[in-house]
Design a protein around this motif. Structure first.
Motif, short mmCIF file in Angstrom:
data_model
loop_
_atom_site.label_atom_id
_atom_site.label_comp_id
_atom_site.label_asym_id
_atom_site.label_seq_id
_atom_site.Cartn_x
_atom_site.Cartn_y
_atom_site.Cartn_z
N LEU A 176 0.80 -1.22 0.00
CA LEU A 176 0.00 0.00 0.00
C LEU A 176 0.84 1.27 0.00
O LEU A 176 0.40 2.30 -0.50
CB LEU A 176 -0.95 0.01 1.21
N THR A 177 2.05 1.20 0.55
CA THR A 177 2.87 2.42 0.64
C THR A 177 3.94 2.47 -0.44
O THR A 177 4.05 3.44 -1.16
CB THR A 177 3.52 2.54 2.03
N GLU A 178 4.71 1.43 -0.57
CA GLU A 178 5.79 1.43 -1.56
C GLU A 178 5.28 1.12 -2.96
O GLU A 178 5.76 1.66 -3.94
CB GLU A 178 6.88 0.44 -1.15
N GLY A 179 4.32 0.20 -3.04
CA GLY A 179 3.76 -0.14 -4.34
C GLY A 179 2.87 0.96 -4.86
O GLY A 179 2.76 1.19 -6.05
N GLY A 180 2.23 1.64 -3.95
CA GLY A 180 1.39 2.76 -4.31
C GLY A 180 0.01 2.36 -4.79
O GLY A 180 -0.26 1.21 -5.11
N ALA A 181 -0.83 3.36 -4.84
CA ALA A 181 -2.22 3.15 -5.25
C ALA A 181 -2.30 2.67 -6.70
O ALA A 181 -3.20 1.91 -7.05
CB ALA A 181 -3.01 4.43 -5.05
N TRP A 215 -0.32 0.64 -8.26
CA TRP A 215 -0.06 -0.81 -8.27
C TRP A 215 -1.33 -1.56 -7.85
O TRP A 215 -1.71 -2.53 -8.48
CB TRP A 215 1.10 -1.13 -7.32
N VAL A 216 -1.98 -1.08 -6.81
CA VAL A 216 -3.19 -1.72 -6.33
C VAL A 216 -4.29 -1.63 -7.38
O VAL A 216 -4.97 -2.61 -7.69
CB VAL A 216 -3.66 -1.11 -4.99
N ARG A 217 -4.47 -0.44 -7.97
CA ARG A 217 -5.50 -0.26 -9.00
C ARG A 217 -5.27 -1.20 -10.19
O ARG A 217 -6.20 -1.78 -10.73
CB ARG A 217 -5.54 1.19 -9.48
#
Length: 99
Positions: free
Chosen positions: A38-43, A45-47
């Motif tokens: 959630l922090t290093e991969g970022g939003a 990456w999640v999306r």
């Protein structure tokens, strides 16, 4: 498994009642992996991952609907899984039908 709830403040008392049914204390490694995602991969990456899951779900739903009809898929509209009404009632017949 690591997760969280987001809900309106007005539901807080009711959510407290249900919290004991939620699995608690995920392993520390899972917590750290989730935090990194959630922090290093970022939003973004999640999306990207969620978009891929949505595309997969749509492909599977379309295939099931082609075989069993539009009414075969029930519930699960916000999830990555499907619930389908199969054309047989007996568990063993379901296995035979799927094979």
């Amino acid at each position: 498994r690591v997760g969280y709830y987001a809900y309106p403040e007005r539901l807080h008392p009711e959510m407290l009642k249900a919290q004991d049914t939620i699995a608690i204390c995920p392993p520390v490694m899972s917590q750290k992996a989730a935090l990194a995602a959630l922090t290093e991969g970022g939003a973004d990456w999640v999306r990207e991952r969620v978009r891929g899951l949505a595309e997969n779900r749509h492909a599977v739903a379309s295939a099931v609907e082609d075989v069993l009809g539009k009414d075969a898929i029930v519930g699960g509209s916000g999830a990555i899984y499907l619930m389908a009404k199969l054309p047989v009632q007996d568990d063993f017949r379901v296995v035979d039908w799927l094979s």
